[in-house]
Design a protein around this motif. Structure first.
Motif, mmCIF file in Angstrom:
data_model
loop_
_atom_site.group_PDB
_atom_site.id
_atom_site.type_symbol
_atom_site.label_atom_id
_atom_site.label_comp_id
_atom_site.label_asym_id
_atom_site.label_seq_id
_atom_site.Cartn_x
_atom_site.Cartn_y
_atom_site.Cartn_z
ATOM 1 N N GLU A 130 0.828 -1.208 0.000
ATOM 2 C CA GLU A 130 0.000 0.000 0.000
ATOM 3 C C GLU A 130 0.864 1.262 0.000
ATOM 4 O OE1 GLU A 130 -3.170 0.467 -0.368
ATOM 5 O OE2 GLU A 130 -3.709 -1.657 -0.462
ATOM 6 N N ALA A 131 1.914 1.254 0.786
ATOM 7 C CA ALA A 131 2.793 2.426 0.857
ATOM 8 C C ALA A 131 3.501 2.661 -0.471
ATOM 9 C CB ALA A 131 3.808 2.251 1.977
ATOM 10 N N TRP A 132 4.023 1.595 -1.069
ATOM 11 C CA TRP A 132 4.717 1.753 -2.340
ATOM 12 C C TRP A 132 3.752 2.176 -3.437
ATOM 13 C CZ3 TRP A 132 9.135 -2.365 -3.256
ATOM 14 C CH2 TRP A 132 10.090 -2.240 -2.233
ATOM 15 N N ALA A 133 2.580 1.567 -3.472
ATOM 16 C CA ALA A 133 1.596 1.934 -4.494
ATOM 17 C C ALA A 133 1.254 3.419 -4.404
ATOM 18 C CB ALA A 133 0.334 1.082 -4.347
ATOM 19 N N ALA A 134 1.105 3.913 -3.190
ATOM 20 C CA ALA A 134 0.760 5.322 -2.988
ATOM 21 C C ALA A 134 1.882 6.261 -3.409
ATOM 22 C CB ALA A 134 0.387 5.570 -1.532
ATOM 23 N N ASP A 135 3.116 5.771 -3.415
ATOM 24 C CA ASP A 135 4.275 6.595 -3.784
ATOM 25 C C ASP A 135 4.481 6.707 -5.292
ATOM 26 O OD1 ASP A 135 5.062 7.202 -1.198
ATOM 27 O OD2 ASP A 135 6.537 5.586 -1.076
ATOM 28 N N ILE A 136 3.899 5.813 -6.048
ATOM 29 C CA ILE A 136 4.191 5.725 -7.488
ATOM 30 C C ILE A 136 3.775 7.007 -8.210
ATOM 31 C CG2 ILE A 136 3.608 4.514 -9.627
ATOM 32 C CD1 ILE A 136 3.406 1.952 -7.924
ATOM 33 N N ASP A 137 4.684 7.506 -9.046
ATOM 34 C CA ASP A 137 4.433 8.762 -9.745
ATOM 35 C C ASP A 137 4.681 8.666 -11.252
ATOM 36 O OD1 ASP A 137 7.171 8.505 -9.784
ATOM 37 O OD2 ASP A 137 7.601 10.422 -8.814
ATOM 38 N N SER A 138 4.768 7.446 -11.776
ATOM 39 C CA SER A 138 5.021 7.278 -13.208
ATOM 40 C C SER A 138 4.514 5.913 -13.658
ATOM 41 C CB SER A 138 6.524 7.404 -13.499
ATOM 42 O OG SER A 138 6.774 7.398 -14.884
ATOM 43 N N TRP A 139 4.016 5.844 -14.895
ATOM 44 C CA TRP A 139 3.415 4.588 -15.369
ATOM 45 C C TRP A 139 4.427 3.449 -15.440
ATOM 46 C CZ3 TRP A 139 5.310 2.083 -19.569
ATOM 47 C CH2 TRP A 139 6.029 2.809 -20.515
ATOM 48 N N ASP A 140 5.677 3.754 -15.775
ATOM 49 C CA ASP A 140 6.654 2.674 -15.917
ATOM 50 C C ASP A 140 7.013 2.070 -14.563
ATOM 51 O OD1 ASP A 140 8.069 5.118 -15.278
ATOM 52 O OD2 ASP A 140 9.942 4.080 -15.754
ATOM 53 N N LEU A 141 7.103 2.910 -13.533
ATOM 54 C CA LEU A 141 7.363 2.390 -12.192
ATOM 55 C C LEU A 141 6.168 1.553 -11.723
ATOM 56 C CD1 LEU A 141 9.008 2.168 -9.608
ATOM 57 C CD2 LEU A 141 8.108 4.413 -8.905
ATOM 58 N N CYS A 142 4.973 1.995 -12.048
ATOM 59 C CA CYS A 142 3.769 1.227 -11.726
ATOM 60 C C CYS A 142 3.849 -0.166 -12.331
ATOM 61 C CB CYS A 142 2.537 1.968 -12.253
ATOM 62 S SG CYS A 142 0.980 1.076 -12.044
ATOM 63 N N ASP A 143 4.214 -0.222 -13.599
ATOM 64 C CA ASP A 143 4.255 -1.512 -14.292
ATOM 65 C C ASP A 143 5.357 -2.412 -13.756
ATOM 66 O OD1 ASP A 143 2.290 -0.240 -15.691
ATOM 67 O OD2 ASP A 143 3.247 -0.406 -17.658
ATOM 68 N N GLN A 144 6.511 -1.843 -13.461
ATOM 69 C CA GLN A 144 7.602 -2.632 -12.881
ATOM 70 C C GLN A 144 7.211 -3.172 -11.509
ATOM 71 O OE1 GLN A 144 10.551 -3.537 -14.267
ATOM 72 N NE2 GLN A 144 9.994 -2.531 -16.185
ATOM 73 N N PHE A 145 6.564 -2.348 -10.722
ATOM 74 C CA PHE A 145 6.080 -2.730 -9.391
ATOM 75 C C PHE A 145 5.155 -3.952 -9.486
ATOM 76 C CE2 PHE A 145 2.527 -1.596 -6.286
ATOM 77 C CZ PHE A 145 3.171 -2.061 -5.144
ATOM 78 N N CYS A 146 4.237 -3.911 -10.424
ATOM 79 C CA CYS A 146 3.277 -5.016 -10.576
ATOM 80 C C CYS A 146 3.919 -6.262 -11.170
ATOM 81 C CB CYS A 146 2.108 -4.568 -11.450
ATOM 82 S SG CYS A 146 1.150 -3.209 -10.759
ATOM 83 N N GLN A 147 4.738 -6.081 -12.208
ATOM 84 C CA GLN A 147 5.326 -7.222 -12.908
ATOM 85 C C GLN A 147 6.441 -7.901 -12.116
ATOM 86 O OE1 GLN A 147 5.555 -6.559 -17.487
ATOM 87 N NE2 GLN A 147 5.589 -4.504 -16.611
ATOM 88 N N ASN A 148 7.171 -7.128 -11.332
ATOM 89 C CA ASN A 148 8.293 -7.701 -10.582
ATOM 90 C C ASN A 148 7.895 -8.200 -9.204
ATOM 91 O OD1 ASN A 148 9.938 -6.908 -12.717
ATOM 92 N ND2 ASN A 148 10.466 -4.965 -11.753
ATOM 93 N N LEU A 149 6.890 -7.555 -8.607
ATOM 94 C CA LEU A 149 6.603 -7.846 -7.208
ATOM 95 C C LEU A 149 5.150 -8.215 -6.910
ATOM 96 C CD1 LEU A 149 7.633 -7.932 -4.274
ATOM 97 C CD2 LEU A 149 7.148 -5.464 -4.119
ATOM 98 N N VAL A 150 4.208 -7.338 -7.230
ATOM 99 C CA VAL A 150 2.839 -7.517 -6.742
ATOM 100 C C VAL A 150 2.263 -8.878 -7.089
ATOM 101 C CG1 VAL A 150 0.478 -6.630 -6.761
ATOM 102 C CG2 VAL A 150 2.403 -5.034 -6.819
#
Length: 219
Positions: free
Chosen positions: A85-105
């Motif tokens: 939840e904390a990391w998701a709330a910090d995301i400020d760019s679409w590419d970081l969002c996608d890396q977050f989901c594809q690598n971790l979530v």
């Protein structure tokens, strides 16, 4: 200098202004980026190996590339709900969002929950994360049942009219990946794509048309 600071210094030394400018042209927020390609970050991750504590320290630095690296080296088994939840709330760019989901979530025990919960979030990148996670699960979670993916369709229908392009692109991606998973899911996804394409809502219609085109082409 601690290990996170050493890695940040290395990332900065690997940065390239031309690459940073290229990132910006693709709509990536480069305010806190130094222009290191993802392939280089992944190469660095292979040297660092899995390190959950270091991942959290890297995320706290705020550097764009350090946060991407954090998503690669974080331990999915040790990733708790508050951290997601904390990391998701910090995301400020679409590419970081996608890396977050594809690598971790998608690798965590919370993946299916977040793929649903985050669809109701107002934040642009958190809502995008819901549908990117759905797309990744549809592509990579080989043991899941068709019914689990059918449950995504009402969520996709509801979000297809989102006025934000960043969100809609992820919604179309999720629908496309569900449709490409199996013949049965293909029919259900195409039915929804046709429904959306015929919508009077231009945003929903664009999602339906894009998803249908990609499901049919298989790309």
């Amino acid at each position: 200098m601690n290990r996170a600071e050493e890695i940040v210094a290395r990332l900065r030394s690997l940065g390239d202004e031309k690459n940073r400018e290229g990132m910006a042209r693709y709509g990536i927020n480069t305010a806190r980026a130094c222009g290191v390609p993802v392939r280089v970050i992944r190469g660095l991750a292979m040297q660092v190996h899995r390190d959950h504590a270091l991942a959290q320290d890297l995320w706290k630095t705020g550097l764009h590339e350090a946060r991407i690296l954090a998503t690669v080296i974080a331990d999915p088994a040790r990733t708790a709900d508050p951290l997601l939840e904390a990391w998701a709330a910090d995301i400020d760019s679409w590419d970081l969002c996608d890396q977050f989901c594809q690598n971790l979530v998608w690798r965590t025990r919370y993946a299916w929950t977040k793929a649903e919960e985050w669809t109701d979030r107002p934040e642009e990148f958190v809502r995008r994360a819901a549908f990117v996670t759905q797309a990744v699960l549809a592509r990579k979670e080989h043991d899941a049942l068709p019914a689990q993916f059918l449950s995504f369709l009402p969520l996709i229908r509801r979000a297809a009219g989102d006025e934000r392009r960043i969100v809609r692109k992820a919604v179309a991606w999720a629908l496309k990946n569900v449709g490409q998973r199996s013949d049965d899911l293909r029919q259900a996804a195409l039915a929804l794509a046709d429904e959306l394409a015929a919508s009077a809502d231009k945003h929903a219609a664009s999602v339906g048309k894009e998803a249908k085109r990609k499901i049919v082409k298989g790309k």
